[in-house]
Motif scaffolding. Sequence first.
Motif, short mmCIF file in Angstrom:
data_model
loop_
_atom_site.label_atom_id
_atom_site.label_comp_id
_atom_site.label_asym_id
_atom_site.label_seq_id
_atom_site.Cartn_x
_atom_site.Cartn_y
_atom_site.Cartn_z
N ILE A 115 0.34 -1.35 0.15
CA ILE A 115 -0.07 -0.16 0.10
C ILE A 115 0.93 1.23 -0.03
N GLN A 116 2.05 1.41 0.80
CA GLN A 116 2.78 2.13 1.11
C GLN A 116 4.16 2.08 0.94
N ARG A 117 4.26 1.23 1.42
CA ARG A 117 5.50 0.39 0.82
C ARG A 117 6.51 0.89 2.41
N GLU A 118 4.95 0.17 3.24
CA GLU A 118 5.32 0.65 4.49
C GLU A 118 6.08 -1.25 5.62
N LEU A 119 6.54 -0.79 6.54
CA LEU A 119 6.07 -1.92 7.55
C LEU A 119 5.52 -1.27 9.11
N THR A 120 4.82 -2.34 9.55
CA THR A 120 5.64 -1.66 11.54
C THR A 120 6.13 -2.95 11.96
N PRO A 121 6.75 -2.22 13.34
CA PRO A 121 7.73 -3.86 14.34
C PRO A 121 6.75 -4.62 14.23
N ARG A 122 5.29 -4.05 14.61
CA ARG A 122 4.90 -5.92 15.23
C ARG A 122 4.32 -6.87 13.85
N GLU A 123 4.27 -6.09 12.78
CA GLU A 123 4.75 -6.98 11.39
C GLU A 123 5.26 -8.37 11.18
N CYS A 124 6.69 -6.94 11.58
CA CYS A 124 7.98 -7.95 11.77
C CYS A 124 8.00 -9.44 11.84
N LEU A 125 7.17 -9.55 12.92
CA LEU A 125 7.07 -10.07 13.89
C LEU A 125 5.94 -12.06 13.13
#
Length: 358
Positions: free
Chosen positions: A253-263
Amino acid sequence: MILSTAKLPKKLDAPRTALHKQGQARPGKSAKALVCLLVLVSLLTSCSKDNFTYTLQTAQVSESRQASTEATTAEKPAETGYSSQTSSPEETGVLQSPEGGNPAYGNRDWVLKPAKLEAKFRQLEADLGIADEYIGYVFLDLESEEYWGKNIDRPFLAASVIKLPAALLTYEWAAAGKVDLGLPITIEEEDLELGTGPISAAGSGLSYTVEELLQAAIVHSDNTAFLALDRMWKQMGWLVNQMDIRYGLHYGIQRELTPRECLNFLWEFYDNPQQIPGYATLDSYMQNTSYPAMAASYIPVPVARKYGKNGGYYHDVGIVYGDRPFAFAIFTKNLAYPAESIGQLNLAFYEYSLDLAD
């Protein structure tokens, strides 16, 4: 959409005039609504099937992420951003695939650790001069599956961290016979991009196997290698939203990640429930990255990691193989000393893991 009488076709306008002249009632709002409805149906049916399908898939990921954000808003004190309360499975907000979740991890629910670290990290951030809006991190104890963090659902530009889930999916496809890791790919001009790594430095015209490109993309974060792989993925019909759905991300969507998604993908990498042989190779690449240590700076045990750097964004995510293994994801923006800050934060995580091991 408002349709004026002047823009209606004559064959629709004429009956209205005739009825009015004959003293009959003119069509009311219901007739107008019917005309608008017919026009709307015509517009919808003119959309291409492929475009409509992609829109739906993207919307599913977007809506899932919105649900995740809404679910975790109640968990975090607004003034601190720390995630510090125990959550029920319904509150964790881990994204799942539309088909009911990936059997590897899609239905997994993370348990939120009480805030035993908050005071220590408050002081550490103050010592490092870190402002709240410029940091997001998460710690996951891989034995208890409890986690703790700050701004865990805040999106950051992913930078080269995205190369890790891309590599994971490639090895998964290789295990399924969909990708030949020995396939040679020739570097083209369109692949060339400034950055670190031997393949970027060598220029176009040379050929490398898929495995060699993966190694360069992970060890050296070689952008040219990654773009050459991207050409292969596109030729296979791989859309970025497939990776989003597979690992519960919103990168497309925005070429972004969140810390929790990395889990999600870090757990998949560590647990390897599908016994994918390429993960062992990937682990060796991640333990021997060529970029300054950052998250591994003060850790005396092996660390498998993938860093990301783009402008003022510095990130590091990975697994620490101590007496009590843990996963971490640390995202920063515009810090004065990003590498040192990431190293100190992960050291604090490591010290906490030692307390858990006792």
